[in-house]
Design a protein around this motif. Structure first.
Motif, mmCIF file in Angstrom:
data_model
loop_
_atom_site.group_PDB
_atom_site.id
_atom_site.type_symbol
_atom_site.label_atom_id
_atom_site.label_comp_id
_atom_site.label_asym_id
_atom_site.label_seq_id
_atom_site.Cartn_x
_atom_site.Cartn_y
_atom_site.Cartn_z
ATOM 1 N N LEU A 48 -105.714 -20.082 12.161
ATOM 2 C CA LEU A 48 -104.900 -21.255 12.487
ATOM 3 C C LEU A 48 -103.804 -20.905 13.490
ATOM 4 C CD1 LEU A 48 -104.498 -22.966 8.985
ATOM 5 C CD2 LEU A 48 -106.072 -23.567 10.834
ATOM 6 N N ARG A 49 -103.662 -19.613 13.773
ATOM 7 C CA ARG A 49 -102.677 -19.154 14.751
ATOM 8 C C ARG A 49 -103.324 -18.521 15.975
ATOM 9 N NH1 ARG A 49 -99.228 -20.227 17.796
ATOM 10 N NH2 ARG A 49 -98.709 -18.482 19.154
ATOM 11 N N HIS A 50 -104.506 -17.889 15.822
ATOM 12 C CA HIS A 50 -105.122 -17.108 16.896
ATOM 13 C C HIS A 50 -106.445 -17.738 17.338
ATOM 14 C CE1 HIS A 50 -102.465 -14.290 14.747
ATOM 15 N NE2 HIS A 50 -102.271 -13.734 15.922
ATOM 16 N N ARG A 51 -106.574 -17.916 18.620
ATOM 17 C CA ARG A 51 -107.809 -18.465 19.193
ATOM 18 C C ARG A 51 -108.628 -17.335 19.820
ATOM 19 N NH1 ARG A 51 -105.683 -22.000 22.413
ATOM 20 N NH2 ARG A 51 -105.741 -23.794 21.006
ATOM 21 N N ASN A 52 -109.969 -17.492 19.795
ATOM 22 C CA ASN A 52 -110.885 -16.511 20.397
ATOM 23 C C ASN A 52 -110.683 -15.109 19.817
ATOM 24 O OD1 ASN A 52 -112.015 -18.453 22.161
ATOM 25 N ND2 ASN A 52 -110.269 -18.198 23.557
ATOM 26 N N ALA A 53 -110.522 -15.054 18.500
ATOM 27 C CA ALA A 53 -110.383 -13.767 17.807
ATOM 28 C C ALA A 53 -111.482 -13.672 16.757
ATOM 29 C CB ALA A 53 -109.003 -13.672 17.141
ATOM 30 N N TRP A 54 -112.154 -12.530 16.720
ATOM 31 C CA TRP A 54 -113.251 -12.329 15.768
ATOM 32 C C TRP A 54 -112.954 -11.093 14.936
ATOM 33 C CZ3 TRP A 54 -115.682 -16.656 15.620
ATOM 34 C CH2 TRP A 54 -115.722 -17.446 16.771
ATOM 35 N N CYS A 55 -112.890 -11.300 13.649
ATOM 36 C CA CYS A 55 -112.386 -10.267 12.742
ATOM 37 C C CYS A 55 -113.455 -9.229 12.412
ATOM 38 C CB CYS A 55 -111.871 -10.918 11.458
ATOM 39 S SG CYS A 55 -110.511 -12.070 11.770
ATOM 40 N N CYS A 56 -112.988 -8.032 12.039
ATOM 41 C CA CYS A 56 -113.909 -6.955 11.702
ATOM 42 C C CYS A 56 -114.529 -7.168 10.332
ATOM 43 C CB CYS A 56 -113.194 -5.608 11.748
ATOM 44 S SG CYS A 56 -111.857 -5.457 10.525
ATOM 45 N N ALA A 57 -113.856 -7.954 9.465
ATOM 46 C CA ALA A 57 -114.372 -8.242 8.125
ATOM 47 C C ALA A 57 -114.529 -9.752 7.971
ATOM 48 C CB ALA A 57 -113.416 -7.705 7.066
ATOM 49 N N ASP A 58 -115.483 -10.148 7.113
ATOM 50 C CA ASP A 58 -115.713 -11.558 6.805
ATOM 51 C C ASP A 58 -115.967 -12.382 8.068
ATOM 52 O OD1 ASP A 58 -116.028 -13.694 5.126
ATOM 53 O OD2 ASP A 58 -113.904 -14.149 4.955
ATOM 54 N N CYS A 105 -115.083 -16.577 10.183
ATOM 55 C CA CYS A 105 -114.200 -16.696 11.345
ATOM 56 C C CYS A 105 -114.367 -18.071 11.981
ATOM 57 C CB CYS A 105 -114.505 -15.613 12.375
ATOM 58 S SG CYS A 105 -113.954 -13.961 11.902
ATOM 59 N N THR A 106 -113.274 -18.649 12.430
ATOM 60 C CA THR A 106 -113.317 -19.953 13.093
ATOM 61 C C THR A 106 -112.550 -19.874 14.403
ATOM 62 O OG1 THR A 106 -111.334 -20.684 11.897
ATOM 63 C CG2 THR A 106 -113.479 -21.224 10.919
ATOM 64 N N GLN A 163 -110.296 -22.418 16.380
ATOM 65 C CA GLN A 163 -109.671 -23.733 16.310
ATOM 66 C C GLN A 163 -109.427 -24.309 17.702
ATOM 67 O OE1 GLN A 163 -109.094 -25.155 13.367
ATOM 68 N NE2 GLN A 163 -109.644 -23.373 12.144
ATOM 69 N N GLY A 164 -109.641 -25.626 17.815
ATOM 70 C CA GLY A 164 -109.306 -26.295 19.071
ATOM 71 C C GLY A 164 -107.807 -26.367 19.261
ATOM 72 N N ALA A 165 -107.091 -26.625 18.161
ATOM 73 C CA ALA A 165 -105.627 -26.614 18.177
ATOM 74 C C ALA A 165 -105.147 -25.519 17.234
ATOM 75 C CB ALA A 165 -105.091 -27.973 17.731
ATOM 76 N N LEU A 166 -103.922 -25.069 17.454
ATOM 77 C CA LEU A 166 -103.348 -24.005 16.621
ATOM 78 C C LEU A 166 -102.143 -24.581 15.871
ATOM 79 C CD1 LEU A 166 -103.514 -20.995 19.109
ATOM 80 C CD2 LEU A 166 -105.122 -21.582 17.292
ATOM 81 N N PRO A 167 -102.373 -25.144 14.686
ATOM 82 C CA PRO A 167 -101.274 -25.808 13.961
ATOM 83 C C PRO A 167 -100.204 -24.868 13.436
ATOM 84 C CG PRO A 167 -103.267 -25.708 12.608
ATOM 85 C CD PRO A 167 -103.653 -25.242 13.982
ATOM 86 N N LEU A 168 -100.525 -23.580 13.291
ATOM 87 C CA LEU A 168 -99.551 -22.596 12.821
ATOM 88 C C LEU A 168 -98.873 -21.982 14.043
ATOM 89 C CD1 LEU A 168 -98.538 -21.218 10.185
ATOM 90 C CD2 LEU A 168 -100.224 -19.440 10.598
ATOM 91 N N ASN A 169 -97.585 -22.288 14.258
ATOM 92 C CA ASN A 169 -96.935 -21.798 15.463
ATOM 93 C C ASN A 169 -96.474 -20.346 15.307
ATOM 94 O OD1 ASN A 169 -94.205 -21.697 14.385
ATOM 95 N ND2 ASN A 169 -94.131 -23.945 14.598
#
Length: 536
Positions: free
Chosen positions: A66-76, A80-81, A83-89
């Motif tokens: 909800l804070r980071h766009r275009n990030a793919w995690c090493c776990a789970d 991973c999603t 988001q079009g918008a980042l509601p968590l500033n």
């Protein structure tokens, strides 16, 4: 110049009054309500603190995206999603999480750890965001949180005119009332009080400072202050330290005043939620109440179940007399609801409504204020002795080797849960449904079903459990067949025998507790005499 300076905004005073009402609702009702709901959720999952909950992998993973766009995690990676918008500033993310020392080269949630943060530090926007995205809410509650968050953004966060028009106000206040009461019907009196108060210009000015999107405002100040500090200070007429101090002072004042008013109104002493030490004395016997005149002295008369409401009233089932007995825990204000059939078990639906399991295998809902029968619900195959409880704002009964989860608003069974035995004395707490197996006298296990992992589990006690109630910290008092009371830890991994005077050995398997009241009630040596204990 203040944000409400009339020479700049020239707002209509009635628009300002309407803004003040809506702002007061958000700061004095919605904010503590969101904090309360979030606390109830993470405590129901056996997390000791907000930090522990935020450190849960699934939670931090959701908030990370909800804070980071275009990030793919090493776990789970499957969850991973993008988001079009980042509601968590950025400010909110930094408020919640710190970067671990020596982070990896990739951008992943594994690089972060939750900070030690208190619930009161979460404003309505951030608390609502966590509640909506990270908590397993029922559909109606989720919709209510969404509406409250949306309207805060639409009408307050970016409203620099600090006014709300008459055309906006009517539909807005109706929607706020409906959503708030969906989450907690006990808030109705607070809403009425707020909407009757006169406009307080000084308080309104403070509320404006808090209700505007301050995190965004502060972040702009922080990012530009190195380049043009003088310009910003002239524009804002305050420096960042003063603004932060003002916000913090307002937060503490609103939280304290709201909590104090609520406690004073209810006549309840403030009770911090502590984790009880196993074996410690939590309660002390305060007084006895004698209801013989209402129940009668017939030795064979059954008093099978009761519930204590949040306002302290007890609702007691008297199946032989075909009535519900209502009274305060001091025995005063006795009232009755006469029923067509015998009431056998009862659970609270909200502050004024109880659901009653009748001897004719039907659920009846009653308003204990008006004494009206609201509705009747039939569940095919329902068993009587198992009782009735609530969980996630739904009713729970047992039928045909399954727990039946019922939406009392639609009268429909929304979920069935298989059980390995016929459960008795159903008790809902947090995300768990507790019960015991009455079919086997030598089975000393306390059973429960957990929504979190969709699993059944047990803990073995020295004697068969017969009745259980959840205390303020999520641990349980369990009345056993040998008359002892066992204090079972919140994670159900350990227990201690309760030695409190008056609770060492009970004659009847009967116990009530209400965490808002901090009161515990059991039967005495006679089934018409009740012992009332207060939290120490």
């Amino acid at each position: 110049m203040t944000l409400l300076d009339e020479s700049n905004y020239r707002m209509d005073r009635e628009d300002k009054r309407r803004y003040f009402y809506i702002g007061s609702v958000y700061l004095e009702v919605v904010t503590p309500l969101f904090q309360q709901k979030l606390e109830e959720h993470y405590k129901s999952l056996n997390f000791r603190s907000l930090k522990d909950f935020l450190d849960k992998e699934a939670v931090i993973h959701i908030l990370f995206h909800l804070r980071h766009r275009n990030a793919w995690c090493c776990a789970d990676k499957a969850n991973c999603t993008n988001q079009g918008a980042l509601p968590l500033n950025h400010h909110q993310w930094k408020q919640l999480f710190a970067e671990n020392p020596g982070p990896g080269i990739h951008n992943c949630f594994c690089k972060y750890t939750a900070k030690s943060i208190n619930l009161v530090d979460l404003d309505v926007s951030l608390c609502g965001l966590i509640l909506y995205n990270c908590c397993n809410l029922g559909q109606l509650d989720q919709d209510a949180v969404h509406i409250l968050r949306r309207n805060k953004n639409d009408y307050l966060s970016h409203n620099t005119t600090c006014g709300i028009t008459r055309d906006e106000y009517g539909p807005l206040i109706d929607e706020l009332k409906t959503s708030i009461l969906q989450l907690d019907q006990a808030k109705e009196d607070e809403l009425i009080r707020i909407l009757k108060r006169p406009l307080d210009d000084s308080l309104c000015n403070k509320y404006v400072t808090y209700l505007l999107d301050n995190h965004e405002m502060l972040e702009r100040i922080y990012s530009r202050i190195d380049h043009s500090e003088t310009h910003i200070l002239n524009t804002m007429n305050r420096n960042k330290t003063q603004l932060s101090a003002q916000i913090e002072e307002l937060k503490q004042t609103v939280v304290f005043q709201n909590g104090r008013e609520k406690l004073d109104k209810q006549g309840i002493e403030e009770q911090p939620i502590d984790t009880f030490k196993m074996g410690q004395s939590i309660f002390a016997l305060h007084h006895l109440i004698d209801l013989t005149s209402e129940i009668g002295d017939d030795f064979s008369r059954v008093v099978p179940a009761a519930v204590m409401m949040d306002d302290g009233r007890m609702v007691i089932c008297l199946p032989d007399l075909h009535k519900l007995l209502i009274c305060n825990t001091d025995g005063s204000n006795v009232d009755r609801i006469h029923t067509h059939e015998g009431p056998w078990a009862v659970t609270a639906v909200n502050d004024s409504t109880v659901a009653v399991l009748m001897l004719v295998m039907r659920i009846e809902l009653y308003d204990i204020n008006t004494k009206h029968n609201i509705k009747s619900i039939s569940v095919p195959g329902m068993w009587l002795g198992t009782g009735i409880t609530t969980i996630n704002n739904k009713l729970v009964v047992y039928a045909e080797r399954t727990l039946q989860i019922i939406d009392h608003q639609t009268d429909k069974v929304v979920q069935t849960i298989d059980t390995e035995c016929g459960p008795y004395r159903l008790h809902g707490s947090g995300d768990r449904i507790f019960y015991y197996n009455n079919a086997n006298d030598f089975n000393n296990k306390l059973y429960w079903y957990s929504y979190t992992d969709e699993q059944h589990d047990t803990v073995k006690l020295p004697s068969q459990p017969m009745c259980m109630t959840t205390l303020q910290d999520g641990s349980l008092y369990v009345v056993c067949k040998d008359g002892s009371v066992r204090h079972v830890s919140r994670d159900c991994q350990q227990y201690e025998t309760v030695t409190t005077e008056g609770l060492e050995r009970l004659k009847y398997y009967w116990m009530l507790y209400n965490k808002k009241q901090g009161k515990l009630v059991t039967k005495g040596d006679q089934k018409t005499i009740f012992k009332v204990f207060y939290k120490i």
